[in-house]
Design an enzyme around this catalytic site. Structure first.
Site, mmCIF file in Angstrom:
data_model
loop_
_atom_site.group_PDB
_atom_site.id
_atom_site.type_symbol
_atom_site.label_atom_id
_atom_site.label_comp_id
_atom_site.label_asym_id
_atom_site.label_seq_id
_atom_site.Cartn_x
_atom_site.Cartn_y
_atom_site.Cartn_z
ATOM 1 N N ARG A 73 -4.840 -26.432 22.614
ATOM 2 C CA ARG A 73 -4.249 -25.091 22.414
ATOM 3 C C ARG A 73 -5.098 -24.254 21.447
ATOM 4 O O ARG A 73 -4.580 -23.401 20.741
ATOM 5 C CB ARG A 73 -2.816 -25.192 21.886
ATOM 6 C CG ARG A 73 -1.856 -25.964 22.777
ATOM 7 C CD ARG A 73 -1.617 -25.263 24.095
ATOM 8 N NE ARG A 73 -0.728 -26.019 24.962
ATOM 9 C CZ ARG A 73 0.606 -25.861 25.003
ATOM 10 N NH1 ARG A 73 1.180 -24.978 24.195
ATOM 11 N NH2 ARG A 73 1.338 -26.573 25.820
ATOM 12 N N HIS A 74 -6.412 -24.505 21.451
ATOM 13 C CA HIS A 74 -7.322 -23.748 20.590
ATOM 14 C C HIS A 74 -8.647 -23.617 21.328
ATOM 15 O O HIS A 74 -9.307 -24.629 21.629
ATOM 16 C CB HIS A 74 -7.515 -24.453 19.250
ATOM 17 C CG HIS A 74 -8.141 -23.577 18.201
ATOM 18 N ND1 HIS A 74 -9.469 -23.186 18.248
ATOM 19 C CD2 HIS A 74 -7.609 -23.012 17.080
ATOM 20 C CE1 HIS A 74 -9.737 -22.421 17.211
ATOM 21 N NE2 HIS A 74 -8.623 -22.301 16.476
ATOM 22 N N ASP A 75 -9.043 -22.390 21.601
ATOM 23 C CA ASP A 75 -10.199 -22.189 22.478
ATOM 24 C C ASP A 75 -11.520 -22.626 21.842
ATOM 25 O O ASP A 75 -12.369 -23.225 22.508
ATOM 26 C CB ASP A 75 -10.275 -20.732 22.953
ATOM 27 C CG ASP A 75 -10.210 -19.714 21.827
ATOM 28 O OD1 ASP A 75 -10.137 -20.125 20.646
ATOM 29 O OD2 ASP A 75 -10.208 -18.507 22.126
ATOM 30 N N THR A 99 -15.827 -19.924 11.010
ATOM 31 C CA THR A 99 -14.466 -19.945 11.517
ATOM 32 C C THR A 99 -14.467 -19.342 12.916
ATOM 33 O O THR A 99 -15.447 -18.707 13.334
ATOM 34 C CB THR A 99 -13.509 -19.182 10.579
ATOM 35 O OG1 THR A 99 -12.151 -19.468 10.950
ATOM 36 C CG2 THR A 99 -13.749 -17.694 10.635
ATOM 37 N N SER A 269 -2.684 7.395 58.708
ATOM 38 C CA SER A 269 -2.262 6.510 59.793
ATOM 39 C C SER A 269 -1.503 7.267 60.873
ATOM 40 O O SER A 269 -1.368 6.768 61.999
ATOM 41 C CB SER A 269 -1.381 5.388 59.231
ATOM 42 O OG SER A 269 -0.193 5.928 58.660
ATOM 43 N N LYS A 274 -6.506 14.497 59.310
ATOM 44 C CA LYS A 274 -6.553 14.516 57.859
ATOM 45 C C LYS A 274 -7.909 14.082 57.298
ATOM 46 O O LYS A 274 -8.497 13.084 57.717
ATOM 47 C CB LYS A 274 -5.472 13.596 57.291
ATOM 48 C CG LYS A 274 -4.060 14.085 57.559
ATOM 49 C CD LYS A 274 -3.668 15.189 56.602
ATOM 50 C CE LYS A 274 -3.281 14.607 55.277
ATOM 51 N NZ LYS A 274 -2.870 15.672 54.313
ATOM 52 N N LYS A 275 -8.383 14.849 56.295
ATOM 53 C CA LYS A 275 -9.501 14.471 55.438
ATOM 54 C C LYS A 275 -9.006 14.629 54.004
ATOM 55 O O LYS A 275 -8.924 15.747 53.495
ATOM 56 C CB LYS A 275 -10.719 15.363 55.683
ATOM 57 C CG LYS A 275 -11.424 15.141 57.017
ATOM 58 C CD LYS A 275 -12.691 15.985 57.104
ATOM 59 C CE LYS A 275 -13.476 15.695 58.367
ATOM 60 N NZ LYS A 275 -14.748 16.482 58.423
ATOM 61 N N GLU A 281 -9.177 11.190 43.891
ATOM 62 C CA GLU A 281 -7.829 10.801 43.452
ATOM 63 C C GLU A 281 -7.877 9.424 42.798
ATOM 64 O O GLU A 281 -7.187 9.172 41.804
ATOM 65 C CB GLU A 281 -6.876 10.813 44.649
ATOM 66 C CG GLU A 281 -6.536 12.213 45.133
ATOM 67 C CD GLU A 281 -5.732 12.218 46.427
ATOM 68 O OE1 GLU A 281 -5.166 13.263 46.760
ATOM 69 O OE2 GLU A 281 -5.689 11.172 47.117
ATOM 70 N N ASN A 282 -8.686 8.550 43.336
ATOM 71 C CA ASN A 282 -8.875 7.225 42.762
ATOM 72 C C ASN A 282 -9.453 7.322 41.350
ATOM 73 O O ASN A 282 -9.008 6.643 40.418
ATOM 74 C CB ASN A 282 -9.787 6.408 43.674
ATOM 75 C CG ASN A 282 -10.184 5.074 43.085
ATOM 76 O OD1 ASN A 282 -11.325 4.896 42.693
ATOM 77 N ND2 ASN A 282 -9.255 4.148 43.018
ATOM 78 N N ALA A 314 -4.183 -8.713 23.801
ATOM 79 C CA ALA A 314 -4.389 -7.363 24.351
ATOM 80 C C ALA A 314 -5.855 -7.119 24.677
ATOM 81 O O ALA A 314 -6.189 -6.559 25.735
ATOM 82 C CB ALA A 314 -3.885 -6.319 23.355
ATOM 83 N N ARG A 316 -8.117 -9.229 25.506
ATOM 84 C CA ARG A 316 -8.558 -9.985 26.680
ATOM 85 C C ARG A 316 -8.352 -9.183 27.960
ATOM 86 O O ARG A 316 -9.014 -9.437 28.971
ATOM 87 C CB ARG A 316 -7.795 -11.312 26.770
ATOM 88 C CG ARG A 316 -8.165 -12.323 25.696
ATOM 89 C CD ARG A 316 -7.243 -13.539 25.768
ATOM 90 N NE ARG A 316 -7.415 -14.413 24.611
ATOM 91 C CZ ARG A 316 -8.188 -15.491 24.598
ATOM 92 N NH1 ARG A 316 -8.876 -15.819 25.674
ATOM 93 N NH2 ARG A 316 -8.280 -16.246 23.520
#
Length: 435
Positions: A73-75, A99, A269, A274-275, A281-282, A314, A316
């Site tokens: 439990r310790h990286d 450390t 669809s 449509k274009k 927007e992304n 956070a 990560r």
């Protein structure tokens, strides 16, 4: 970040194997300095360097660390044990006097530095596309809009020139933020150097061309990371500003420019015609994420006493995601602007659509400067005819010519409604950019 929004460079950079290679780079840099001063055996360092170069840390090593960490439990403990398994007994001299956060924070700075380098290159490419389009449309007339309403004539190239200038400021902020995290922290538990000499930190920093953190506790102060996220968030507002403008210009009622639409692409669809501006927007959506990451980064700055790990979980998420989203959005927008479909004829048509209302200020000045009317009387005369033009669709020039109160001759009206007059200083603006 989900694979959909990962560039290849960011995917590789933020992988677990990449993280452990950065950790090892920090450990070996500290060990090299310690060996130089006789604090650890030189032959142990030489052996580890040779073995690490011959057998770099990979995904299999990352899986091994995960297996050990499930127990410890310790990286960092899991990491150092996995190093011993891989490289042999000499690895016992790794992490001498350090450390966990010495390694984690300094290594994270290495990754952030590289990530920001990728982003800066991406932004420079976007700026170059803006420069090319600014030059191409330097004299392409279009209507400027304020509040979404026609204002006065301008050129389409000036939009790109404005974006280019903004990107210059973004690059300044990104370079400054990158410099801020180019620091080494190797000060040991609670930052006292009780178990590791300050000269180790200083020599590692010097070797990398970085700075030693002047003082730390057990973590590197998180205002540095907040500054990085701030630079990315502010830059995100730039790409969103550009993206929103393209979206507006692509609206059916405007149709002055549009995103490229590839062969075989579909916009809906159910509606084959449509274009849609899906690319920009992304970009807009990804920019919203960057502002959210900044908020979390700011909340990571206050920690308990000499350390806690409330920031760790956070970071990560937000550091890989913020840099990945920035790179992806930048490349997407660069492609849009590079292949932008432009309709100069439609721009001119829209410019003239309101029957000359966009020339009202020039008429106002002609009445004041050439005919001696007070500003109030001149404004009243022009506004009265302009409002009638709005209501009836009649041209402003025709209405002014027919107005008995207007003292302007045909020649003076022609001069007031001259498009070229409005664009006469465009070259002067471009000259400020050496263009």
């Amino acid at each position: 970040m989900i694979d959909r929004y990962l560039t290849p460079e960011m995917k590789a950079l933020w992988s677990e194997a990449s993280k452990y290679r950065a950790w090892l780079r920090v450990e070996l840099a500290a060990m090299q300095a310690q060996a130089r001063h006789g604090e650890v055996p030189q032959d142990a360092y030489d052996t580890l360097i040779a073995r690490s170069e011959a057998d770099p840390l990979d995904e299999a090593f990352a899986l091994k660390v995960a297996e050990i960490e499930a127990v410890t439990r310790h990286d960092i403990v899991a990491f150092t044990r996995a190093l011993t398994d891989r490289y042999g007994d000499e690895a016992r001299f790794i992490h001498h006097g350090l450390t966990s956060t010495d390694v984690v924070d300094t290594a994270q700075n290495l990754v952030l530095d590289e990530a920001l380098g990728v982003i800066i290159t991406d932004v420079e490419a976007l700026r170059e596309v803006c420069r090319i389009q600014a030059a191409a449309h330097k004299h392409t007339p279009t209507v400027g809009r304020t509040h979404g309403i026609h204002a006065e004539p301008m050129t389409f190239g000036l939009k790109f020139l404005n974006w280019m200038a903004t990107l210059d400021r973004d690059l300044e902020r990104l370079h400054a933020a990158r410099k801020r995290i180019q620091v080494v922290m190797l000060s040991g538990s609670v930052g006292t150097f009780a178990h590791v000499s300050p000269r180790i930190e200083e020599e590692v920093a010097q070797a990398w061309g970085w700075q030693a953190a002047p003082v730390t506790n057990q973590t590197l102060a998180r205002d540095r990371h907040a500054e990085v996220l701030s630079a990315l968030a502010i830059y995100g507002t730039t790409v969103e500003k550009i993206a929103v403008e393209i979206r507006h210009l692509q609206r059916s009622e405007v149709r002055e420019a549009m995103e490229p639409f590839g062969k075989g692409q579909t916009g809906s669809s159910s509606m084959p015609h449509k274009k849609n501006p899906i690319l920009t927007e992304n970009v807009t959506g990804l920019s919203r994420l960057l502002r959210g990451y900044l908020l979390t980064g700011l909340e990571n700055v206050p920690l308990w006493h000499e350390r806690d790990i409330s920031h760790s979980s956070a970071e990560r998420v937000i550091l890989p995601d913020a840099t990945a989203a920035t790179s992806y959005a930048t490349r997407r927008l660069t492609g849009v602007l590079r292949d932008l479909v432009v309709f100069p004829e439609r721009m001119l048509r829209n410019l003239n659509d309101l029957g000359g209302l966009v020339y009202s200020q020039r008429v106002l000045h002609a009445l004041i400067d050439e005919k001696g009317l007070s500003r109030e009387d001149a404004y009243t005369l022009v506004q009265r005819n302009a409002l009638r033009s709005w209501e009836t669709g009649e041209g402003l020039r025709d209405l002014l010519k027919a107005d008995a109160d207007s003292p302007l001759s045909d020649a003076e009206l022609d001069a007031a409604f001259d498009l070229g007059w409005y664009l006469r200083h465009v070259d002067d603006i471009y000259a400020r950019f050496g263009m």
